[in-house]
Scaffold this motif. Sequence first.
Motif, mmCIF file in Angstrom:
data_model
loop_
_atom_site.group_PDB
_atom_site.id
_atom_site.type_symbol
_atom_site.label_atom_id
_atom_site.label_comp_id
_atom_site.label_asym_id
_atom_site.label_seq_id
_atom_site.Cartn_x
_atom_site.Cartn_y
_atom_site.Cartn_z
ATOM 1 N N MET A 67 113.605 -16.512 -96.311
ATOM 2 C CA MET A 67 113.458 -17.870 -96.814
ATOM 3 C C MET A 67 113.316 -17.848 -98.333
ATOM 4 S SD MET A 67 113.416 -19.663 -94.000
ATOM 5 C CE MET A 67 112.930 -21.213 -94.690
ATOM 6 N N SER A 68 113.642 -18.981 -98.970
ATOM 7 C CA SER A 68 113.458 -19.119 -100.409
ATOM 8 C C SER A 68 111.984 -19.006 -100.759
ATOM 9 C CB SER A 68 114.005 -20.468 -100.880
ATOM 10 O OG SER A 68 113.307 -21.526 -100.230
ATOM 11 N N GLU A 69 111.711 -18.678 -102.006
ATOM 12 C CA GLU A 69 110.335 -18.649 -102.495
ATOM 13 C C GLU A 69 109.801 -20.082 -102.543
ATOM 14 O OE1 GLU A 69 108.386 -15.983 -103.397
ATOM 15 O OE2 GLU A 69 110.002 -14.722 -102.603
ATOM 16 N N ARG A 70 108.512 -20.224 -102.430
ATOM 17 C CA ARG A 70 107.878 -21.537 -102.560
ATOM 18 C C ARG A 70 107.991 -22.004 -104.009
ATOM 19 N NH1 ARG A 70 102.030 -20.920 -99.572
ATOM 20 N NH2 ARG A 70 102.810 -20.651 -97.457
ATOM 21 N N SER A 71 108.341 -23.255 -104.180
ATOM 22 C CA SER A 71 108.334 -23.838 -105.529
ATOM 23 C C SER A 71 106.883 -24.155 -105.888
ATOM 24 C CB SER A 71 109.168 -25.120 -105.565
ATOM 25 O OG SER A 71 108.536 -26.127 -104.790
ATOM 26 N N VAL A 72 106.637 -24.462 -107.143
ATOM 27 C CA VAL A 72 105.291 -24.843 -107.577
ATOM 28 C C VAL A 72 104.825 -26.072 -106.816
ATOM 29 C CG1 VAL A 72 103.932 -25.661 -109.545
ATOM 30 C CG2 VAL A 72 105.597 -23.823 -109.864
ATOM 31 N N LEU A 73 105.706 -27.050 -106.647
ATOM 32 C CA LEU A 73 105.364 -28.279 -105.920
ATOM 33 C C LEU A 73 105.034 -27.977 -104.465
ATOM 34 C CD1 LEU A 73 105.124 -31.349 -105.581
ATOM 35 C CD2 LEU A 73 107.595 -31.393 -105.217
ATOM 36 N N GLU A 74 105.911 -27.208 -103.790
ATOM 37 C CA GLU A 74 105.666 -26.889 -102.384
ATOM 38 C C GLU A 74 104.359 -26.116 -102.235
ATOM 39 O OE1 GLU A 74 107.667 -24.751 -98.483
ATOM 40 O OE2 GLU A 74 108.543 -24.349 -100.452
ATOM 41 N N ASP A 75 104.127 -25.158 -103.113
ATOM 42 C CA ASP A 75 102.906 -24.367 -103.040
ATOM 43 C C ASP A 75 101.672 -25.260 -103.172
ATOM 44 O OD1 ASP A 75 101.859 -21.712 -102.729
ATOM 45 O OD2 ASP A 75 101.175 -21.859 -104.804
ATOM 46 N N ARG A 76 101.705 -26.227 -104.078
ATOM 47 C CA ARG A 76 100.580 -27.143 -104.268
ATOM 48 C C ARG A 76 100.328 -27.966 -103.001
ATOM 49 N NH1 ARG A 76 100.401 -32.345 -105.279
ATOM 50 N NH2 ARG A 76 102.533 -32.487 -106.039
ATOM 51 N N VAL A 77 101.402 -28.520 -102.411
ATOM 52 C CA VAL A 77 101.257 -29.348 -101.205
ATOM 53 C C VAL A 77 100.754 -28.501 -100.035
ATOM 54 C CG1 VAL A 77 102.506 -30.754 -99.515
ATOM 55 C CG2 VAL A 77 102.949 -31.045 -101.960
ATOM 56 N N LEU A 78 101.254 -27.282 -99.904
ATOM 57 C CA LEU A 78 100.793 -26.408 -98.827
ATOM 58 C C LEU A 78 99.310 -26.079 -99.000
ATOM 59 C CD1 LEU A 78 103.873 -24.045 -98.522
ATOM 60 C CD2 LEU A 78 103.148 -25.769 -96.871
ATOM 61 N N GLN A 79 98.888 -25.816 -100.224
ATOM 62 C CA GLN A 79 97.475 -25.539 -100.475
ATOM 63 C C GLN A 79 96.613 -26.756 -100.170
ATOM 64 O OE1 GLN A 79 96.811 -23.839 -104.346
ATOM 65 N NE2 GLN A 79 98.328 -22.233 -104.008
ATOM 66 N N GLU A 80 97.066 -27.943 -100.582
ATOM 67 C CA GLU A 80 96.310 -29.176 -100.326
ATOM 68 C C GLU A 80 96.163 -29.444 -98.833
ATOM 69 O OE1 GLU A 80 98.456 -32.187 -102.448
ATOM 70 O OE2 GLU A 80 97.625 -31.592 -104.385
ATOM 71 N N ASN A 81 97.151 -29.013 -98.046
ATOM 72 C CA ASN A 81 97.122 -29.220 -96.600
ATOM 73 C C ASN A 81 96.552 -28.022 -95.853
ATOM 74 O OD1 ASN A 81 98.534 -31.898 -95.831
ATOM 75 N ND2 ASN A 81 99.762 -31.062 -97.507
ATOM 76 N N MET A 82 96.002 -27.066 -96.602
ATOM 77 C CA MET A 82 95.421 -25.851 -96.026
ATOM 78 C C MET A 82 96.364 -25.176 -95.030
ATOM 79 S SD MET A 82 91.401 -26.897 -95.741
ATOM 80 C CE MET A 82 91.593 -28.573 -95.121
ATOM 81 N N ALA A 83 97.622 -25.107 -95.426
ATOM 82 C CA ALA A 83 98.643 -24.511 -94.566
ATOM 83 C C ALA A 83 98.450 -22.999 -94.458
ATOM 84 C CB ALA A 83 100.029 -24.809 -95.134
ATOM 85 N N ALA A 84 98.803 -22.469 -93.317
ATOM 86 C CA ALA A 84 98.758 -21.025 -93.098
ATOM 87 C C ALA A 84 99.893 -20.358 -93.877
ATOM 88 C CB ALA A 84 98.909 -20.733 -91.601
ATOM 89 N N SER A 85 99.808 -19.061 -94.042
ATOM 90 C CA SER A 85 100.804 -18.330 -94.833
ATOM 91 C C SER A 85 102.194 -18.356 -94.198
ATOM 92 C CB SER A 85 100.359 -16.883 -95.040
ATOM 93 O OG SER A 85 100.240 -16.221 -93.798
ATOM 94 N N ASN A 86 102.275 -18.658 -92.901
ATOM 95 C CA ASN A 86 103.583 -18.709 -92.235
ATOM 96 C C ASN A 86 104.116 -20.139 -92.109
ATOM 97 O OD1 ASN A 86 101.751 -19.571 -90.287
ATOM 98 N ND2 ASN A 86 102.802 -18.527 -88.619
ATOM 99 N N GLN A 87 103.539 -21.061 -92.852
ATOM 100 C CA GLN A 87 104.005 -22.450 -92.808
ATOM 101 C C GLN A 87 104.747 -22.805 -94.088
ATOM 102 O OE1 GLN A 87 100.161 -24.282 -91.749
ATOM 103 N NE2 GLN A 87 101.227 -25.030 -89.924
ATOM 104 N N ARG A 88 105.753 -23.663 -93.927
ATOM 105 C CA ARG A 88 106.560 -24.132 -95.054
ATOM 106 C C ARG A 88 106.853 -25.614 -94.883
ATOM 107 N NH1 ARG A 88 109.603 -20.314 -97.971
ATOM 108 N NH2 ARG A 88 109.911 -22.105 -99.346
ATOM 109 N N LEU A 89 107.305 -26.243 -95.960
ATOM 110 C CA LEU A 89 107.780 -27.623 -95.889
ATOM 111 C C LEU A 89 109.272 -27.561 -95.602
ATOM 112 C CD1 LEU A 89 105.988 -29.236 -98.964
ATOM 113 C CD2 LEU A 89 105.270 -29.237 -96.566
ATOM 114 N N ALA A 90 109.694 -28.156 -94.498
ATOM 115 C CA ALA A 90 111.096 -28.093 -94.083
ATOM 116 C C ALA A 90 112.033 -28.737 -95.103
ATOM 117 C CB ALA A 90 111.277 -28.743 -92.719
ATOM 118 N N CYS A 91 111.526 -29.699 -95.862
ATOM 119 C CA CYS A 91 112.379 -30.371 -96.849
ATOM 120 C C CYS A 91 112.592 -29.522 -98.091
ATOM 121 C CB CYS A 91 111.805 -31.733 -97.230
ATOM 122 S SG CYS A 91 110.306 -31.646 -98.239
ATOM 123 N N GLN A 92 111.800 -28.482 -98.271
ATOM 124 C CA GLN A 92 111.901 -27.632 -99.454
ATOM 125 C C GLN A 92 112.409 -26.233 -99.140
ATOM 126 O OE1 GLN A 92 111.021 -28.895 -102.720
ATOM 127 N NE2 GLN A 92 111.337 -30.650 -101.396
#
Length: 94
Positions: free
Chosen positions: A57-82
Amino acid sequence: MPKANVTFEKLGLTVTVPAGTRLIEISEKIGAGITYGCREGECGTCLVCIASGMQNMSERSVLEDRVLQENMAASNQRLACQAQVLGGDISVKA
């Protein structure tokens, strides 16, 4: 152009797509039903679990990383739109 094999576990369906395709685009084409709100990576609605193939998979963008952190996402979770597939085999729990 490189291809990726993406499996949607709930559907039991694997599709081959060009590298660079976002998970949300694949979901829409095959009817996987990933819910989304904004398609911009800001709302976190399209959070999915990557069961295997995160290295493809692509690397997390700064925006995606911020949203994942805010949502307390696990390390194996991603935003499908990104998240873009880069090649190889990927399995999504969606």
